[in-house]
Design an enzyme around this catalytic site. Structure first.
Site, PDB file in Angstrom:
ATOM      1  N   CYS A  35      21.385 -12.125 -19.997  1.00 43.43           N
ATOM      2  CA  CYS A  35      19.975 -12.144 -20.442  1.00 43.43           C
ATOM      3  C   CYS A  35      19.035 -12.307 -19.244  1.00 43.43           C
ATOM      4  O   CYS A  35      18.946 -13.390 -18.661  1.00 43.43           O
ATOM      5  CB  CYS A  35      19.783 -13.274 -21.451  1.00 43.43           C
ATOM      6  SG  CYS A  35      18.063 -13.608 -21.880  1.00 43.43           S
ATOM      7  N   CYS A  38      16.268 -14.906 -19.612  1.00 37.91           N
ATOM      8  CA  CYS A  38      16.846 -16.252 -19.479  1.00 37.91           C
ATOM      9  C   CYS A  38      16.856 -16.690 -18.025  1.00 37.91           C
ATOM     10  O   CYS A  38      16.571 -17.845 -17.689  1.00 37.91           O
ATOM     11  CB  CYS A  38      18.271 -16.282 -20.018  1.00 37.91           C
ATOM     12  SG  CYS A  38      18.431 -15.917 -21.773  1.00 37.91           S
TER      13      CYS A  38
END
Length: 284
Positions: A35, A38
């Site tokens: 991700c 993230c």
């Protein structure tokens, strides 16, 4: 648990997400290696966790290795951040967010500066260190706009230190709606302190000074007695009057006593600041 940042697993989830959130906010960051948002968000959260130094716990949850736990938390997209208090989610967001917005969210749940000072002062009081607790409570009282619960704790320590006039001023600002049993108890202590304020020595010296205002020796002895009873402002007023007439009164002992009283109040004390200014005006 003293850490600022931890990894959440099925093994420690109860302790981190439930037990720890009963003591302080827990910020859960649900992320994954693949991700990209993230990876942008996590350094920001880690920076804040270290900056706030334990006021909240950053709990990092890897959604790939802890799929079941992420599912229990209802995570549907990454990154997901949630704030837990008392075992329950109270706030959060999905996707990377600017640091400013994250700070604004955290500020809703973190202790205010005056609450932290109050906690420190309470610990100092518990340890019997009233001299250090008093300026901490004074700061908390001022910064919180004279919050009632802090006002009562501040007044209690002022009374312990025999600063009766200061305690009377603080208690006098408490509105009738907030005058509970704690307030009534403090007022009773105040009245007792006021009644017991004059020792026989102080009464005799006050009578001598009243009978002969020019008796500077009696005035000086009265200031010393008042200082020993921690009636500092009254002592300072007498000493200031003596210094106006003779800066070297009692071979400089009056000036030294004045300076000692001011210094003993601690940095930032309003009484100390007031009488420092008065002495400077007198000298220059």
């Amino acid at each position: 648990m003293e850490e600022f940042i931890v990894d959440v697993t099925a093994q420690n989830a109860q302790q981190v997400l439930i037990e720890e959130s009963m003591k302080r906010p827990v910020v859960v960051d649900v992320w994954a290696e693949w991700c990209e948002p993230c990876k942008q968000l996590m350094p920001v959260l880690e920076k804040l966790a270290n900056e706030y130094a334990g006021q909240f716990l950053l709990a990092k949850l890897n959604a790939d290795t802890e799929q079941a736990l992420a599912g229990q938390l209802g995570v549907r997209s990454l990154p997901t951040v949630m704030v837990l208090k008392d075992g329950q989610p109270v706030d959060g967001f999905a996707g990377a967010q600017p640091e400013k917005e994250i700070r604004e969210m955290l500020d809703k749940y973190l202790p205010k500066p005056w609450d932290l000072k109050l906690q420190q002062a309470q610990q100092l009081v518990a340890d019997g260190n009233l001299d250090e607790a008093l300026p901490m409570l004074r700061q908390a009282y001022g910064e919180s706009d004279e919050r009632v619960d802090i006002a009562k704790q501040y007044a209690a320590i002022l009374l312990e230190k025999n600063r009766v006039k200061d305690a009377e001023t603080v208690l006098g600002k408490i509105l009738m709606a907030d005058q509970d049993s704690d307030y009534q108890q403090l007022m009773a202590q105040l009245e007792l302190k006021q009644q017991a304020a004059d020792s026989p020595e102080i009464k005799a010296l006050q009578e001598a000074v009243n009978a002969n205002p020019e008796d500077t020796e009696a005035a000086y002895k009265l200031a010393v007695q008042l200082t020993q009873s921690e009636r500092h402002e009254e002592a300072l007023e007498i000493l200031l009057k003596l210094l106006r007439s003779d800066m070297g009164f009692a071979d400089g002992a009056a000036k030294q006593a004045y300076l000692d009283i001011v210094k003993a109040q601690g940095a930032g004390d309003p009484l100390a600041a007031k009488y420092q200014r008065k002495l400077m005006t007198l000298m220059f």
